[in-house]
Design a protein around this motif. Structure first.
Motif, PDB file in Angstrom:
ATOM      1  N   VAL A  96      -3.512  31.008  -9.036  1.00  0.00           N
ATOM      2  CA  VAL A  96      -3.615  30.287  -7.362  1.00  0.00           C
ATOM      3  C   VAL A  96      -3.291  28.919  -7.433  1.00  0.00           C
ATOM      4  CG1 VAL A  96      -3.913  31.294  -5.569  1.00  0.00           C
ATOM      5  CG2 VAL A  96      -4.156  32.532  -7.385  1.00  0.00           C
ATOM      6  N   PHE A  97      -2.830  28.816  -7.314  1.00  0.00           N
ATOM      7  CA  PHE A  97      -2.462  27.658  -7.184  1.00  0.00           C
ATOM      8  C   PHE A  97      -2.524  27.206  -5.454  1.00  0.00           C
ATOM      9  CE2 PHE A  97      -0.222  22.850  -7.244  1.00  0.00           C
ATOM     10  CZ  PHE A  97      -0.949  22.523  -8.216  1.00  0.00           C
ATOM     11  N   ASP A  98      -2.417  27.791  -4.583  1.00  0.00           N
ATOM     12  CA  ASP A  98      -2.573  27.143  -3.050  1.00  0.00           C
ATOM     13  C   ASP A  98      -3.789  27.191  -3.053  1.00  0.00           C
ATOM     14  OD1 ASP A  98      -0.738  28.623  -3.768  1.00  0.00           O
ATOM     15  OD2 ASP A  98      -0.399  30.055  -2.264  1.00  0.00           O
ATOM     16  N   ASP A  99      -4.813  27.624  -3.036  1.00  0.00           N
ATOM     17  CA  ASP A  99      -6.454  28.284  -2.885  1.00  0.00           C
ATOM     18  C   ASP A  99      -7.301  27.362  -3.633  1.00  0.00           C
ATOM     19  OD1 ASP A  99      -7.803  29.488  -0.778  1.00  0.00           O
ATOM     20  OD2 ASP A  99      -8.307  31.009  -2.017  1.00  0.00           O
ATOM     21  N   LEU A 100      -8.020  26.982  -3.093  1.00  0.00           N
ATOM     22  CA  LEU A 100      -8.955  26.310  -3.535  1.00  0.00           C
ATOM     23  C   LEU A 100     -10.619  27.167  -3.993  1.00  0.00           C
ATOM     24  CD1 LEU A 100      -9.874  23.184  -4.741  1.00  0.00           C
ATOM     25  CD2 LEU A 100     -11.172  23.075  -2.377  1.00  0.00           C
ATOM     26  N   PRO A 101     -10.382  27.351  -5.269  1.00  0.00           N
ATOM     27  CA  PRO A 101     -11.711  28.294  -6.009  1.00  0.00           C
ATOM     28  C   PRO A 101     -12.970  27.934  -5.231  1.00  0.00           C
ATOM     29  CG  PRO A 101     -10.370  27.572  -7.676  1.00  0.00           C
ATOM     30  CD  PRO A 101      -9.636  26.450  -6.535  1.00  0.00           C
TER      31      PRO A 101
END
Length: 158
Positions: A96-101
């Motif tokens: 997942v590239f859009d959300d900051l884990p």
């Protein structure tokens, strides 16, 4: 004066405590690597889900600890590069590239607290991250069950 045979034990582990105010996660091997690193050298911190076949540097396994705990221990003794606008790069192994884990958010906070300044991070895709991680002096592996995420830390001057 201490009586012969008396040992003092750390709260976190069994065995004699040799140094004060030092995280028990900082093993002799890890401290040796951190001490031998020069300014600009890279250290990779990987958790679950990072492809084993992509690790080419020596591995220091910290066991079943969280990524956040390992980052806190490492950054308590290792300065980050102040000249690099983003001395931490991370890769979210979930894709997942859009959300900051959450783990990346936590590591960013730990780094900022340790450096007493705001520290920027860069999110990289798999290929650029692996290419950067291949230049690491060592790889620190944790066995946490946190969301899989990996970090490359650039050492600064002491």
């Amino acid at each position: 004066m201490l009586d012969a045979g008396v040992e003092y034990y750390s709260f976190y582990r069994k065995g004699p405590t040799l140094l004060k105010n030092l995280s028990p996660l900082l093993s002799g091997a890890l401290l040796s690597v951190l001490d031998s690193m020069k300014e600009g050298d890279l250290l990779t911190l990987v958790g679950s889900g990072y492809p084993e076949e992509e690790i080419v540097s020596p591995v220091i396994d910290l066991g079943e600890v969280s990524t956040e705990a390992a980052a806190d221990a490492i950054l308590s003794v290792m300065p980050l590069d102040e000249m690099d606008p983003s001395p931490i790069a991370f890769f979210d192994c979930t894709g997942v590239f859009d959300d900051l884990p959450d783990v990346a958010f936590a590591v960013n906070g730990i780094a900022s607290d340790a450096e007493l300044r705001r520290v920027s991070m860069t999110q990289l895709g798999k290929e650029p991250f692996v290419a950067l991680a291949r230049h690491s002096v060592a790889t620190v592996r944790v066995g946490s069950d946190a969301p899989p995420c990996a970090f490359v830390l650039r050492k600064g001057a002491c």
